[in-house]
Design an enzyme around this catalytic site. Structure first.
Site, PDB file in Angstrom:
ATOM      1  N   CYS A 121      -0.226   3.084 -10.779  1.00 44.85           N
ATOM      2  CA  CYS A 121      -1.216   2.243 -10.083  1.00 44.85           C
ATOM      3  C   CYS A 121      -2.670   2.567 -10.414  1.00 44.85           C
ATOM      4  O   CYS A 121      -3.378   1.721 -10.961  1.00 44.85           O
ATOM      5  CB  CYS A 121      -0.992   2.338  -8.576  1.00 44.85           C
ATOM      6  N   PHE A 180       0.820  -1.223   0.000  1.00 43.47           N
ATOM      7  CA  PHE A 180       0.000   0.000   0.000  1.00 43.47           C
ATOM      8  C   PHE A 180       0.851   1.269   0.000  1.00 43.47           C
ATOM      9  O   PHE A 180       0.337   2.355   0.248  1.00 43.47           O
ATOM     10  CB  PHE A 180      -0.942   0.012   1.212  1.00 43.47           C
ATOM     11  N   LYS A 230      -6.687  -4.720  -1.983  1.00 49.53           N
ATOM     12  CA  LYS A 230      -5.743  -3.788  -2.626  1.00 49.53           C
ATOM     13  C   LYS A 230      -6.435  -3.013  -3.746  1.00 49.53           C
ATOM     14  O   LYS A 230      -6.325  -1.785  -3.852  1.00 49.53           O
ATOM     15  CB  LYS A 230      -4.546  -4.579  -3.159  1.00 49.53           C
TER      16      LYS A 230
HETATM   17  P1  NAD Z   1       8.368  -1.396 -11.398  1.00 43.59           P
HETATM   18  O1  NAD Z   1       8.032  -1.448 -12.843  1.00 43.59           O
HETATM   19  O2  NAD Z   1       8.993  -0.176 -10.840  1.00 43.59           O
HETATM   20  O3  NAD Z   1       9.318  -2.619 -11.021  1.00 43.59           O
HETATM   21  C1  NAD Z   1       9.071  -3.928 -11.435  1.00 43.59           C
HETATM   22  C2  NAD Z   1      10.423  -4.618 -11.602  1.00 43.59           C
HETATM   23  O4  NAD Z   1      10.212  -6.002 -11.860  1.00 43.59           O
HETATM   24  C3  NAD Z   1      11.247  -4.077 -12.767  1.00 43.59           C
HETATM   25  O5  NAD Z   1      12.514  -3.649 -12.304  1.00 43.59           O
HETATM   26  C4  NAD Z   1      11.365  -5.268 -13.723  1.00 43.59           C
HETATM   27  O6  NAD Z   1      12.608  -5.308 -14.402  1.00 43.59           O
HETATM   28  C5  NAD Z   1      11.218  -6.422 -12.760  1.00 43.59           C
HETATM   29  N1  NAD Z   1      10.812  -7.689 -13.383  1.00 43.59           N
HETATM   30  C6  NAD Z   1       9.886  -7.896 -14.338  1.00 43.59           C
HETATM   31  N2  NAD Z   1       9.794  -9.216 -14.618  1.00 43.59           N
HETATM   32  C7  NAD Z   1      10.664  -9.854 -13.822  1.00 43.59           C
HETATM   33  C8  NAD Z   1      11.014 -11.216 -13.630  1.00 43.59           C
HETATM   34  N3  NAD Z   1      10.431 -12.197 -14.310  1.00 43.59           N
HETATM   35  N4  NAD Z   1      11.951 -11.504 -12.714  1.00 43.59           N
HETATM   36  C9  NAD Z   1      12.556 -10.523 -12.012  1.00 43.59           C
HETATM   37  N5  NAD Z   1      12.259  -9.220 -12.144  1.00 43.59           N
HETATM   38  C10 NAD Z   1      11.325  -8.886 -13.045  1.00 43.59           C
HETATM   39  O7  NAD Z   1       7.010  -1.743 -10.643  1.00 43.59           O
HETATM   40  P2  NAD Z   1       6.566  -1.236  -9.195  1.00 43.59           P
HETATM   41  O8  NAD Z   1       6.081   0.168  -9.281  1.00 43.59           O
HETATM   42  O9  NAD Z   1       7.604  -1.600  -8.207  1.00 43.59           O
HETATM   43  O10 NAD Z   1       5.272  -2.150  -8.975  1.00 43.59           O
HETATM   44  C11 NAD Z   1       5.384  -3.533  -8.745  1.00 43.59           C
HETATM   45  C12 NAD Z   1       4.016  -4.056  -8.361  1.00 43.59           C
HETATM   46  O11 NAD Z   1       3.585  -3.442  -7.147  1.00 43.59           O
HETATM   47  C13 NAD Z   1       2.918  -3.773  -9.383  1.00 43.59           C
HETATM   48  O12 NAD Z   1       2.001  -4.823  -9.355  1.00 43.59           O
HETATM   49  C14 NAD Z   1       2.265  -2.516  -8.848  1.00 43.59           C
HETATM   50  O13 NAD Z   1       0.933  -2.391  -9.260  1.00 43.59           O
HETATM   51  C15 NAD Z   1       2.354  -2.755  -7.355  1.00 43.59           C
HETATM   52  N6  NAD Z   1       2.361  -1.549  -6.536  1.00 43.59           N
HETATM   53  C16 NAD Z   1       3.044  -0.441  -6.943  1.00 43.59           C
HETATM   54  C17 NAD Z   1       3.059   0.690  -6.130  1.00 43.59           C
HETATM   55  C18 NAD Z   1       3.784   1.937  -6.552  1.00 43.59           C
HETATM   56  O14 NAD Z   1       3.528   2.990  -5.967  1.00 43.59           O
HETATM   57  N7  NAD Z   1       4.678   1.885  -7.526  1.00 43.59           N
HETATM   58  C19 NAD Z   1       2.391   0.680  -4.903  1.00 43.59           C
HETATM   59  C20 NAD Z   1       1.726  -0.473  -4.499  1.00 43.59           C
HETATM   60  C21 NAD Z   1       1.721  -1.590  -5.329  1.00 43.59           C
END
Ligand code: NAD
Length: 489
Positions: free
Chosen positions: A312, A197, A256
């Site tokens: 998001c 979150f 979520k």
């Molecule tokens: P992001 O795009 O910043 O990071 C994702 C990472 O995963 C990337 O570095 C990518 O290279 C890596 N990746 C992709 N496939 C992979 C694999 N098979 N093995 C290893 N690494 C791999 O994404 P994020 O913003 O960190 O979000 C991640 C998740 O969390 C999403 O589902 C998002 O909806 C959720 N989320 C994001 C936030 C936010 O504020 N950014 C907040 C809460 C939840």
């Protein structure tokens, strides 16, 4: 055991629980005797805003954390102590724990999965073509976990690997992850849902002092084991009060989406209302305060603006709407939330275009703020993108500034816009200024300097930062959101 660089350092209680034999030969111990303060071996797959924050904060309380990512450039820079994106406070925590040997980075996902007794899946779940959440990265990680559990040395806790979906995933995904792992796994595991979150820009604080930690566990013995392990894992972050909410896996996944969908709804509601306020001569800022003071409503997420963006809200609203359709239930409120947001993202463009009577050719427009919100460099789905592209398409030139998002802006716009290190320099010879992001550096500008530098003293404020009467004194024409002089948009 040479594969485990942290092996000699982990607490004896966990070393005892390293299981290196096939799972049928394992005596599964289900107990809640996790000694307080034991160091846990954790793996986080995906080193983005969510995974890296989780990995860094967990290592910072003493756990041994391996972060894996398929992006080799990202891993190289993180291994060097450089965080390739901006999140306040994160770089210092990464550096400190890297140097202390509690945090390491790798591109070898399968090796990382072997190392972790607890594995977080924190990869991206971007929007698919039909609006659904794209789950191929999550599924690929599940396959890697299944492969590593098919034999060989694996770190387990109480004879079991605990896998957590931290990515935002549609209801049913955690079960699907479990099914994918089961195709190859020979060792015991349990998959739980543990959505994140945190807010970009305040992510460290959110992780360290969460409002709540939602954990969905299966109603099995391994689910009960996971609850006791996770209670211990999160203990450093729940000292002041109980923050863990255990529930069923599917409820956790839906929680979520429900949270993001409701916040997006508040924003779209206010944006919709702001367009009426302009037309009826009301001031949306007064309305905001009038309703926010009602504790049943509250002040948060009531600011009108140029629509929500980021990685998001847009995709999560669409994914939840898509889930509704798939299950034969249209989420009509969310359909409207998305529609209103898409319209609102063009509000500044429509105002600028209306002011210049549909002719922007040869106009120079300054833009302050490109990130989707302050305190982040994230430009995913930022309203600024729609504005800048629209201005360029209409023949205007754009000169922009953002305190942190300039590198991302180059990726998106290339050399189609000019970027300035100093926000006042954008104003030289500009016909108008558009304010897209409420960075604090834009809140109290020197209006005299603005007037001197600009060709026309004209502001389109997408964040309602300024006082109309003060700007009038400086001879600046001012158009905001849901207040003041309306334009035929
Ligand atoms: P992001 O795009 O910043 O990071 C994702 C990472 O995963 C990337 O570095 C990518 O290279 C890596 N990746 C992709 N496939 C992979 C694999 N098979 N093995 C290893 N690494 C791999 O994404 P994020 O913003 O960190 O979000 C991640 C998740 O969390 C999403 O589902 C998002 O909806 C959720 N989320 C994001 C936030 C936010 O504020 N950014 C907040 C809460 C939840």
């Amino acid at each position: 055991m040479a594969d485990y660089p942290f092996q000699t350092k982990i607490a004896p209680v966990f070393r005892e629980r390293l299981c290196i034999e096939g799972w049928k030969r394992l005596k599964l111990r289900l107990s809640d005797d996790h000694s307080k303060g034991a160091v846990m071996q954790i793996t986080v797959i995906g080193s983005g805003y969510v995974g890296l924050v989780a990995g860094a904060c967990l290592s910072n309380v003493g756990h041994r954390v391996t972060c894996a990512d398929v992006d080799a450039a990202k891993v190289a820079s993180l291994s060097d102590g450089q965080v390739p994106f901006f999140e306040p406070g994160l770089a210092a925590i990464v550096k400190k724990n890297l140097e202390a040997g509690r945090l390491q980075f790798t591109t070898d996902v399968e090796m990382a999965c072997r190392q972790g007794a607890i594995i977080f899946i924190a990869v991206g779940t971007p929007q698919g073509d039909d609006g659904s959440a794209e789950l191929r990265y999550v599924h690929s990680v599940a396959e890697s976990i299944g492969n590593c559990l098919s034999g060989g040395e694996n770190m387990l806790v109480d004879g079991c690997k605990i896998v957590l979906t931290k990515s935002t995933v549609p209801v049913g995904t955690t079960d699907a992850v479990s099914e994918i792992i089961s195709r190859t796994a020979q060792l015991p595991y349990v998959v739980c849902s543990n959505p994140e979150f945190l807010k970009e820009g305040d992510a460290i604080n959110d992780f360290r002092k969460p409002d709540r930690i939602v954990v969905g566990t299966p109603e099995t013995e391994l689910g009960t084991l996971a609850q006791s392990v996770l209670r211990e894992l999160y203990e450093p972050f729940t000292r002041t009060r109980e923050r863990i909410q255990f529930m069923a896996v599917r409820s956790s996944e839906l929680t979520k989406y429900a949270a993001n969908a409701l916040l997006a709804t508040k924003i779209s509601f206010m944006n919709d209302l702001s367009n009426l306020a302009e037309r009826v001569g009301a001031d949306i800022e007064d309305v905001r305060q009038g309703i926010g003071s009602d504790p049943r409503i509250g002040y948060q997420f009531l600011f009108p603006g140029t629509g929500y963006g980021g990685s998001c809200f847009p995709k999560d609203v669409k994914a939840l709407t898509h889930s509704g359709e798939q299950h034969g239930h249209r989420l009509q409120i969310l359909e409207a939330v998305d529609r209103v947001n898409n319209q609102q993202k063009t509000i500044l463009l429509r105002k600028v275009t209306a002011y210049f009577e549909q002719d922007l050719s040869g106009r120079k427009i300054a833009v302050w703020g490109l990130a989707f919100k302050p305190r982040t460099d994230d430009m995913r789905e930022a309203p600024s993108i729609e504005l800048v592209n629209g201005l360029l398409d209409a023949g205007a030139t754009v000169v922009a500034h953002d305190p942190e998002a300039m590198a991302n802006a180059v990726q998106i716009f290339g050399d189609r816009i000019e970027l300035k290190d100093n926000h006042y320099e954008c104003l030289d010879g500009a016909d108008a200024l558009c304010v897209c992001t409420e960075w604090s550096v834009y809140r109290r500008p020197q209006f005299d300097e603005l007037v001197t530098r600009m060709r026309q003293s004209l502001i389109f404020d997408g964040r309602n930062l300024y006082d109309h009467a003060r700007l009038e004194k400086h001879g600046i024409r001012y158009y905001a959101i849901g207040r003041g002089e309306p334009l035929p948009v």
